[in-house]
Design a protein around this motif. Structure first.
Motif, mmCIF file in Angstrom:
data_model
loop_
_atom_site.group_PDB
_atom_site.id
_atom_site.type_symbol
_atom_site.label_atom_id
_atom_site.label_comp_id
_atom_site.label_asym_id
_atom_site.label_seq_id
_atom_site.Cartn_x
_atom_site.Cartn_y
_atom_site.Cartn_z
ATOM 1 N N GLY B 46 0.795 -1.212 0.000
ATOM 2 C CA GLY B 46 0.000 0.000 0.000
ATOM 3 C C GLY B 46 0.828 1.263 0.000
ATOM 4 N N GLN B 47 2.049 1.178 0.525
ATOM 5 C CA GLN B 47 2.904 2.366 0.515
ATOM 6 C C GLN B 47 3.286 2.750 -0.906
ATOM 7 O OE1 GLN B 47 6.294 1.526 2.985
ATOM 8 N NE2 GLN B 47 5.174 1.780 4.909
ATOM 9 N N GLN B 48 3.626 4.011 -1.044
ATOM 10 C CA GLN B 48 4.032 4.505 -2.353
ATOM 11 C C GLN B 48 5.543 4.389 -2.502
ATOM 12 O OE1 GLN B 48 2.249 8.231 -3.250
ATOM 13 N NE2 GLN B 48 3.676 8.702 -4.929
ATOM 14 N N PRO B 49 5.987 3.722 -3.567
ATOM 15 C CA PRO B 49 7.435 3.534 -3.726
ATOM 16 C C PRO B 49 8.149 4.863 -3.980
ATOM 17 C CG PRO B 49 6.199 2.027 -5.145
ATOM 18 C CD PRO B 49 5.242 3.039 -4.618
ATOM 19 N N ALA B 50 9.098 5.177 -3.151
ATOM 20 C CA ALA B 50 9.897 6.393 -3.352
ATOM 21 C C ALA B 50 11.356 6.035 -3.627
ATOM 22 C CB ALA B 50 9.796 7.296 -2.124
ATOM 23 N N TRP B 51 11.801 4.892 -3.120
ATOM 24 C CA TRP B 51 13.185 4.463 -3.308
ATOM 25 C C TRP B 51 13.207 3.041 -3.847
ATOM 26 C CZ3 TRP B 51 17.252 7.779 -2.080
ATOM 27 C CH2 TRP B 51 16.893 8.930 -1.367
ATOM 28 N N LEU B 52 14.171 2.785 -4.675
ATOM 29 C CA LEU B 52 14.378 1.419 -5.137
ATOM 30 C C LEU B 52 15.698 0.926 -4.563
ATOM 31 C CD1 LEU B 52 12.096 0.602 -7.063
ATOM 32 C CD2 LEU B 52 13.892 -0.027 -8.659
ATOM 33 N N HIS B 53 15.658 -0.252 -3.954
ATOM 34 C CA HIS B 53 16.815 -0.726 -3.205
ATOM 35 C C HIS B 53 17.605 -1.777 -3.970
ATOM 36 C CE1 HIS B 53 14.911 1.351 0.110
ATOM 37 N NE2 HIS B 53 13.839 0.611 -0.024
ATOM 38 N N VAL B 61 14.089 -9.562 1.594
ATOM 39 C CA VAL B 61 13.038 -10.507 1.231
ATOM 40 C C VAL B 61 11.735 -9.782 0.972
ATOM 41 C CG1 VAL B 61 11.797 -12.572 1.938
ATOM 42 C CG2 VAL B 61 14.116 -12.196 2.746
ATOM 43 N N MET B 62 11.146 -10.079 -0.162
ATOM 44 C CA MET B 62 9.828 -9.557 -0.463
ATOM 45 C C MET B 62 8.844 -10.694 -0.248
ATOM 46 S SD MET B 62 8.756 -7.639 -3.949
ATOM 47 C CE MET B 62 8.518 -9.111 -4.922
ATOM 48 N N SER B 63 7.787 -10.476 0.505
ATOM 49 C CA SER B 63 6.904 -11.586 0.845
ATOM 50 C C SER B 63 5.454 -11.135 0.925
ATOM 51 C CB SER B 63 7.322 -12.189 2.187
ATOM 52 O OG SER B 63 7.316 -11.193 3.184
ATOM 53 N N ARG B 64 4.605 -12.107 0.821
ATOM 54 C CA ARG B 64 3.186 -11.847 0.985
ATOM 55 C C ARG B 64 2.653 -12.832 2.002
ATOM 56 N NH1 ARG B 64 -0.202 -11.513 -4.390
ATOM 57 N NH2 ARG B 64 1.788 -12.441 -4.926
ATOM 58 N N CYS B 94 3.382 -5.840 -2.037
ATOM 59 C CA CYS B 94 3.942 -6.835 -1.130
ATOM 60 C C CYS B 94 4.588 -6.115 0.050
ATOM 61 C CB CYS B 94 5.034 -7.658 -1.805
ATOM 62 S SG CYS B 94 4.512 -8.463 -3.303
ATOM 63 N N ASP B 95 5.024 -6.905 0.999
ATOM 64 C CA ASP B 95 5.847 -6.393 2.088
ATOM 65 C C ASP B 95 7.289 -6.799 1.827
ATOM 66 O OD1 ASP B 95 3.481 -5.621 3.241
ATOM 67 O OD2 ASP B 95 3.314 -7.442 4.463
#
Lengths: 209, 209
Positions: B46-53, B61-64, B94-95
């Motif tokens: 839900g957050q708005q992407p401001a940075w790409l890591h 880890v990206m997870s759902r 995702c988180d």
DNA sequence: CGTACTTTTGAATCGCATCAAATCTGGTGG
DNA sequence: CCACCAGATTTGATGCGATTCAAAAGTACG
């Protein structure tokens, strides 16, 4: 006299949709319409990619075969580009063939590359398409890591379905293959879910209740 | 007097590798160095992407998670971008959290977007990176559609390994998770393959014999 | 030393693949 | 129209491999 009811041209429809509707005019001119019949080979491992195929109707399958003769489908393209990743490869890493009679829009690799360089909408349409494919694949991998047929099927309904409703594109055997389970297991699972009132099964679609 | 032996800076090393070495100078200036500790949340749905890591060292880890509380890892980034697909999303789907203490290079989304627009090497590095991620995911899905632990493991060695040799990044439990099998099943399979002389297992790597 | 985690082996159980066979379906040709 | 065929659909029986639960041994770390 009523206007004549032309059947809608599927190629026109494809140009209206994602990602083609953002494509540069030069690409519209460069695109070639290609009809292929079921089983026809589109490319083979080692060949140099010269054209990129958008599958307008029907199905195209990218697959890899091990030396035991067993083949695994890596991508089944319907209304999408086949082997997008080969835009900058010097050679294909897979084989591809038409899974059914199909209508393709084929783009010359050179023209596509320069459109991505010179035409901003094309560029971002292309990048967005790649990103969305990554998401689809991640979701696919997530699904395949589930253990039971039931979990995989429900996951598919939730992630791919439109509000719990998933139109059945091909046969149920195809669906079983997509889920990575035997068709018998899928039939049994569908029967159970249907009997328990969890999913409605008809010829057109699966619906989560 | 010998020159002082500075420990090699992992960030410098990352800038030398793909895809960062093609990045525009403006991006080098815009990038921010970030250290996170294990478990730290990087973003939430839900957050708005401001940075790409970009994960320089350690793991992100990206997870759902479903409502049953079970979580599935969608991506484990090591030496790669986390959630590349979010470059044009208006919100995360995702988180993500740090899987270990990790060192990140974070790029402002706006700067990255304009570098892709204005700087050709950056553009093609980005597109190539997305394409290679698609291939990795396709290969991953192919592997997960295999039925037995043995087949999955050998497939991994063949497709990911360097001439049949695969360095072990994390623990074997992690490897089991990546293969989508229980760690017990993986231990048993490794024991069998090792006993039969098919795979050599040591602390550093798995080697196909 | 104690704690937390990985690694390892054992035993019981479950779900799926597989083989088999029957039915149903759509399409083709006589 | 019917015979026929290829394929999908469906149900049954069996065996295998993985999951799961359990427990012990090894390992890293403060």
């Amino acid at each position: 006299m009523p206007p004549r009811q032309d059947p809608p041209d599927p190629i026109d429809a494809a140009w209206q949709g994602e990602p083609l509707r953002h494509f540069a005019p030069a690409l519209r001119d460069a695109a070639r319409r290609v009809e292929v019949s079921a089983g026809e080979v589109l490319f083979r491992t080692g060949q140099q990619p010269a054209w990129l195929h958008f599958v307008v109707s029907g199905e195209a399958v990218m697959s890899r075969c091990d030396r035991d003769g067993r083949c695994l489908a890596l991508q089944r393209a319907r209304g999408a580009f086949l082997a997008e990743a080969s835009l900058h490869s010097t050679q294909y890493h897979c084989d591809a063939h038409a899974g059914s009679d199909a209508l393709l829009l084929s783009f010359p690799v050179r023209a596509l590359r320069s459109a991505i360089d010179g035409h901003e909408p094309t560029r971002w349409a292309w990048i967005a398409m790649l990103a969305s494919e990554i998401r689809r694949q991640r979701s696919n991998a997530e699904r395949l890591s589930l253990k039971t047929v039931r979990e995989r099927l429900l996951h598919l309904l939730v992630t791919q379905g439109d509000n719990g409703r998933l139109p059945l594109a091909g046969t149920r055997k195809d669906l079983a293959a997509q889920l990575g389970v035997s068709h018998e297991a899928l039939y049994r699972c569908l029967a159970t879910l249907s009997r328990d009132g969890i999913v409605r099964v008809d010829d057109q679609a699966l619906t989560l209740l």
